[in-house]
Design a protein around this motif. Sequence first.
Motif, mmCIF file in Angstrom:
data_model
loop_
_atom_site.group_PDB
_atom_site.id
_atom_site.type_symbol
_atom_site.label_atom_id
_atom_site.label_comp_id
_atom_site.label_asym_id
_atom_site.label_seq_id
_atom_site.Cartn_x
_atom_site.Cartn_y
_atom_site.Cartn_z
ATOM 1 N N GLY A 170 -121.230 -21.709 65.525
ATOM 2 C CA GLY A 170 -122.288 -21.094 66.315
ATOM 3 C C GLY A 170 -121.821 -20.602 67.664
ATOM 4 O O GLY A 170 -122.387 -20.977 68.705
ATOM 5 N N THR A 171 -120.793 -19.765 67.677
ATOM 6 C CA THR A 171 -120.282 -19.202 68.926
ATOM 7 C C THR A 171 -120.001 -17.716 68.758
ATOM 8 O O THR A 171 -119.852 -17.214 67.640
ATOM 9 C CB THR A 171 -118.977 -19.902 69.374
ATOM 10 N N PHE A 172 -119.935 -17.024 69.902
ATOM 11 C CA PHE A 172 -119.526 -15.617 69.944
ATOM 12 C C PHE A 172 -118.360 -15.498 70.915
ATOM 13 O O PHE A 172 -118.239 -16.284 71.848
ATOM 14 C CB PHE A 172 -120.668 -14.711 70.439
ATOM 15 N N THR A 173 -117.530 -14.495 70.723
ATOM 16 C CA THR A 173 -116.499 -14.252 71.722
ATOM 17 C C THR A 173 -117.126 -13.557 72.928
ATOM 18 O O THR A 173 -118.135 -12.850 72.809
ATOM 19 C CB THR A 173 -115.364 -13.369 71.175
ATOM 20 N N GLN A 174 -116.532 -13.757 74.082
ATOM 21 C CA GLN A 174 -117.039 -13.115 75.293
ATOM 22 C C GLN A 174 -116.991 -11.598 75.165
ATOM 23 O O GLN A 174 -117.910 -10.904 75.616
ATOM 24 C CB GLN A 174 -116.217 -13.580 76.498
ATOM 25 N N GLN A 175 -115.935 -11.085 74.550
ATOM 26 C CA GLN A 175 -115.822 -9.637 74.380
ATOM 27 C C GLN A 175 -116.935 -9.107 73.492
ATOM 28 O O GLN A 175 -117.490 -8.027 73.740
ATOM 29 C CB GLN A 175 -114.456 -9.293 73.777
ATOM 30 N N TRP A 176 -117.296 -9.857 72.462
ATOM 31 C CA TRP A 176 -118.369 -9.437 71.560
ATOM 32 C C TRP A 176 -119.703 -9.387 72.300
ATOM 33 O O TRP A 176 -120.485 -8.453 72.127
ATOM 34 C CB TRP A 176 -118.445 -10.409 70.384
ATOM 35 N N VAL A 177 -119.964 -10.388 73.138
ATOM 36 C CA VAL A 177 -121.200 -10.397 73.930
ATOM 37 C C VAL A 177 -121.199 -9.240 74.922
ATOM 38 O O VAL A 177 -122.227 -8.587 75.143
ATOM 39 C CB VAL A 177 -121.358 -11.747 74.661
ATOM 40 N N TYR A 178 -120.042 -8.979 75.523
ATOM 41 C CA TYR A 178 -119.926 -7.840 76.439
ATOM 42 C C TYR A 178 -120.260 -6.533 75.723
ATOM 43 O O TYR A 178 -120.989 -5.678 76.256
ATOM 44 C CB TYR A 178 -118.511 -7.789 77.011
ATOM 45 N N ASP A 179 -119.740 -6.360 74.519
ATOM 46 C CA ASP A 179 -120.018 -5.146 73.749
ATOM 47 C C ASP A 179 -121.506 -5.041 73.402
ATOM 48 O O ASP A 179 -122.071 -3.936 73.408
ATOM 49 C CB ASP A 179 -119.179 -5.133 72.469
ATOM 50 N N CYS A 180 -122.147 -6.180 73.103
ATOM 51 C CA CYS A 180 -123.598 -6.173 72.844
ATOM 52 C C CYS A 180 -124.358 -5.678 74.066
ATOM 53 O O CYS A 180 -125.302 -4.874 73.956
ATOM 54 C CB CYS A 180 -124.071 -7.584 72.482
ATOM 55 N N TRP A 181 -123.968 -6.174 75.214
ATOM 56 C CA TRP A 181 -124.609 -5.759 76.462
ATOM 57 C C TRP A 181 -124.456 -4.252 76.675
ATOM 58 O O TRP A 181 -125.439 -3.555 76.963
ATOM 59 C CB TRP A 181 -123.987 -6.551 77.615
ATOM 60 N N GLN A 182 -123.251 -3.743 76.514
ATOM 61 C CA GLN A 182 -122.996 -2.333 76.762
ATOM 62 C C GLN A 182 -123.711 -1.428 75.756
ATOM 63 O O GLN A 182 -124.265 -0.387 76.128
ATOM 64 C CB GLN A 182 -121.487 -2.075 76.737
#
Length: 232
Positions: A170-182
Motif C-alpha cells: 500500500g505505497t506509491f513512489t514519490q515520483q508517481w505522486v508528483y506525476d499525479c499532481w502535475q
Amino acid sequence: MEDEDVAQHGWPGGPLDTSILTRYSDHVARYIWFGTERIEGPKPELRIASLGTKLTGWVPGPGEHHPNIQGWLDDSGLKWLERTSLSKVDPQLLSAFTERWHPETSSFHVPFGEMTITFDDVACLLHIPVRGIFYTPVPVSMEEAVALATELLGVPYEVAYMETSRQRGGTFTQQWVYDCWQRNLNMYHRYDCAARAYLLLLVGCTILTDKSYTRVNAKWVSDTSTGNNRIK
C-alpha cells in the motif's frame, strides 16, 4: 554482584531508578559509558532520510501555486512544510541524540538530565498547527491503496493497480505522486485531486518520510480529503 550494585545505585551515567528504563541494560548508551561498542566490527552508519533537495526542485516558489491549490494548502495548515525540510543535516549530532533515546519514556537521557520533544517544539520548528485529538491511521492493503488512489487522486484503476503492484503493498513512489499532481493540475484541471496529491507528496517528503527514501504510504491519502478542504 553488578546487578545488586545497579539495583542500589542505578546505572553509571544513567538512570538511578532502574524500574523505569527497563531496557537500559541492553541500550547503546550503557555501552558508550563503559567505552565499548554494542556490536563487534564496523559500527553501522546512521541512515538519515532528508529529502530537502528533492523537495526544493518540486515545490513551486511563493505565489506560483494555482489559486485552488493554494486554498487547500492554506486551509490544511501545512504550507510551512514547503520551507522546513533540510538539505543538509549533521549525522554526528543526530547519532548522539539517537543513542540516548529511550522508548520507555519517549525522551532523551543526557548527562545534564532528561529532555523530550513537546508539541510546542513541533509548532515552533515546523510552524504547523498542533490541535485536536490524537489520530493514527490504520495501514492499508494494496487493494485499499488502489481504491484510495482511484477515488481521491483521480487515477484510473488500472494505473493505480500497476503502481501498487510494483511497490508490492500500500505505497506509491514519490515520483508517481508528483506525476499525479502535475497531470491533474495541468491536463485534467481536477484541482481537488491535484491538491490531495500535492499534500500527500509534501507530508511524504517531510514529516512522514518513508524509510525507503522514495515511497509515500497510501494511508495518508485519506487525511488529505475532507468536505471543507482541511486535513483531518
